[in-house]
Scaffold this motif. Structure first.
Motif, PDB file in Angstrom:
ATOM      1  N   ARG A  14      51.543  65.495  26.415  1.00 18.76           N
ATOM      2  CA  ARG A  14      50.860  64.367  27.040  1.00 18.76           C
ATOM      3  C   ARG A  14      51.422  63.033  26.547  1.00 18.76           C
ATOM      4  NH1 ARG A  14      45.851  65.678  29.676  1.00 18.76           N
ATOM      5  NH2 ARG A  14      45.370  67.905  29.477  1.00 18.76           N
ATOM      6  N   PHE A  15      51.035  61.976  27.256  1.00 16.28           N
ATOM      7  CA  PHE A  15      51.415  60.618  26.855  1.00 16.28           C
ATOM      8  C   PHE A  15      51.087  60.407  25.377  1.00 16.28           C
ATOM      9  CE2 PHE A  15      50.196  56.214  26.106  1.00 16.28           C
ATOM     10  CZ  PHE A  15      51.252  55.524  26.640  1.00 16.28           C
ATOM     11  N   LEU A  17      52.878  50.805  37.889  1.00 17.44           N
ATOM     12  CA  LEU A  17      52.748  49.759  36.880  1.00 17.44           C
ATOM     13  C   LEU A  17      51.314  49.495  36.441  1.00 17.44           C
ATOM     14  CD1 LEU A  17      55.230  47.331  38.632  1.00 17.44           C
ATOM     15  CD2 LEU A  17      55.680  48.548  36.496  1.00 17.44           C
ATOM     16  N   ASP A  18      50.360  50.007  37.208  1.00 15.31           N
ATOM     17  CA  ASP A  18      48.961  49.690  36.912  1.00 15.31           C
ATOM     18  C   ASP A  18      48.090  50.889  37.302  1.00 15.31           C
ATOM     19  OD1 ASP A  18      46.435  48.729  36.601  1.00 15.31           O
ATOM     20  OD2 ASP A  18      46.733  46.902  37.777  1.00 15.31           O
ATOM     21  N   ALA A  28      44.285  51.246  31.207  1.00 13.05           N
ATOM     22  CA  ALA A  28      44.691  49.842  31.365  1.00 13.05           C
ATOM     23  C   ALA A  28      45.580  49.370  30.225  1.00 13.05           C
ATOM     24  CB  ALA A  28      43.449  48.951  31.451  1.00 13.05           C
ATOM     25  N   GLU A  29      45.788  50.199  29.220  1.00 11.99           N
ATOM     26  CA  GLU A  29      46.626  49.848  28.066  1.00 11.99           C
ATOM     27  C   GLU A  29      48.051  49.546  28.534  1.00 11.99           C
ATOM     28  OE1 GLU A  29      48.992  50.594  25.814  1.00 11.99           O
ATOM     29  OE2 GLU A  29      48.143  50.682  23.819  1.00 11.99           O
ATOM     30  N   ARG A  75      49.882  45.108  33.552  1.00 13.20           N
ATOM     31  CA  ARG A  75      48.749  44.372  32.989  1.00 13.20           C
ATOM     32  C   ARG A  75      49.136  43.536  31.777  1.00 13.20           C
ATOM     33  NH1 ARG A  75      43.540  45.056  34.605  1.00 13.20           N
ATOM     34  NH2 ARG A  75      43.526  46.142  36.592  1.00 13.20           N
ATOM     35  N   THR A  76      50.400  43.588  31.378  1.00 11.02           N
ATOM     36  CA  THR A  76      50.875  42.726  30.309  1.00 11.02           C
ATOM     37  C   THR A  76      50.842  41.276  30.776  1.00 11.02           C
ATOM     38  OG1 THR A  76      52.306  44.454  29.403  1.00 11.02           O
ATOM     39  CG2 THR A  76      52.864  42.178  28.853  1.00 11.02           C
ATOM     40  N   GLU A  77      50.240  40.407  29.976  1.00 12.43           N
ATOM     41  CA  GLU A  77      50.060  39.016  30.404  1.00 12.43           C
ATOM     42  C   GLU A  77      51.359  38.214  30.357  1.00 12.43           C
ATOM     43  OE1 GLU A  77      46.867  37.092  28.403  1.00 12.43           O
ATOM     44  OE2 GLU A  77      45.385  38.607  28.971  1.00 12.43           O
TER      45      GLU A  77
END
Length: 349
Positions: free
Chosen positions: A156-157, A224-225, A262-263, A270-272
């Motif tokens: 797994r991840f 990506l999300d 969402a990490e 989701r990286t700002e």
């Protein structure tokens, strides 16, 4: 695996005229958001809907077998002028098998590309992008490393991402051995492979400690999300081959218990802060749940000052890199991406 007879039957079915294929697929062209699906893919989608999928009994092993059979039918012919080698890269606890594409005619200015296949982290193999990686290597005159990263649920991840990162760092260290510029490499991939490429580009950017920033990121209909709820997630929830049920299946098998999807290591969209990232080639598919998130990421990269080359293939579905023999439109699309990637690899070094 698909037999030669199965392959012949499918080829004959898809060789019919557009009108005949539409007649065999419900009679009308499938149009959504003003985009019209390629008739050959509409036929394949129609056939898939007739068969249906029993998700209650589906397993990763069965889905992998079906994907391998699809690669055998739709993977396309071999590309000449490219030699293929097996290489094994040392990861944290094991060796990561990879396929190295070496063009007979080299361009020493072109950077090495590390490529990651599709499959939601659960399915897919080196075969799903074999023709595409060969085309890039030949077009660019550059080595291309295709990574057979570990899959879930067995691993797994973040096991697959760890393998992807190890392969990228190996390429940075070994690029010169294969006639590419010293200490440089690019990352790329389709779907989950595009996810890995985007994550690695973010993690390796210049501000990170001991970073080795990629010279280029190639993102093809990237995931990506994983908490996205954009319009395309609903408009194409039943589009073949990636449906909402398929995504649920992937996430159920890919993520560890209680992991936040969402990490940013999983959802790089989701990286700002997207500044100081390498040039991005972003390609989206019209009939794809991931369409909106791919295009939104390209928009945000441009707003952050990143150079972006982008194109939407409106008549194609998710996964078209794996289906070059299904439609001339898919073959033309991957040829275009290979040409533009080759030009960027030469310019990135």
């Amino acid at each position: 695996m698909a037999s030669w007879l199965q392959k012949l039957i499918v080829q004959l079915a898809l060789a019919r005229s557009d009108d005949a294929l539409l007649k065999a697929s419900g009679g009308e062209a499938r149009t959504v958001r003003g985009m019209t699906l390629d008739p050959r893919f509409q036929f394949l989608e129609f056939q898939a809907r007739k068969r249906g999928v029993n998700w209650a009994e589906m397993t990763p092993a069965i889905l992998r077998q079906q994907t391998d059979a699809g690669s055998a039918i739709f993977g396309g012919s071999a590309v000449g002028g490219v030699r293929v080698e097996k290489v094994y890269i040392t990861g944290r606890s094991h060796s990561v098998p990879c396929r190295l594409y070496l063009p007979q005619i080299r361009d020493n200015s072109a950077a090495m590309l590390v490529y990651y296949h599709f499959g939601g982290g659960v399915i897919g193999s080196l075969e799903t992008c074999h023709r595409f990686c060969s085309m890039i290597a030949k077009e660019a005159g550059a080595p291309v490393l295709s990574v057979d990263y570990r899959l879930a649920p067995e691993h797994r991840f973040p096991a697959g991402l760890d393998d992807a990162t190890a392969a990228y760092l190996w390429a940075v260290d070994n690029a010169a051995r294969y006639g590419a510029p010293v200490g440089k490499a690019a990352v790329g991939g389709d779907s989950m492979g595009g996810n890995f490429a985007a994550v690695i580009a973010q993690q390796q950017r210049g501000s990170a400690p001991r970073a080795h920033p990629p010279v280029l990121q190639l993102l093809i209909y990237p995931g990506l999300d994983f908490v996205s709820d954009t319009a395309s997630m609903h408009d194409f929830a039943d589009a073949w081959p990636l449906t909402s049920q398929t995504i649920e299946f992937f996430l159920r098998h890919y993520l560890p218990d209680d992991f936040d999807p969402a990490e940013p290591r999983l959802s790089p969209g989701r990286t700002e802060d997207l500044t100081k990232l390498p040039t991005a080639l972003v390609y989206t598919a019209g009939f794809d749940m991931l369409l909106d998130q791919g295009e939104a990421y390209a928009d945000r990269l441009e707003q952050a000052g990143v150079r972006v080359v982008r194109h939407r293939f409106e008549s194609l579905p998710h996964g078209f890199v794996a289906f070059p023999a299904a439609s001339p439109t898919a073959e033309q699309a991957i040829r275009r991406i290979a040409r533009e990637t080759a030009a960027a690899l030469k310019g990135a070094a």
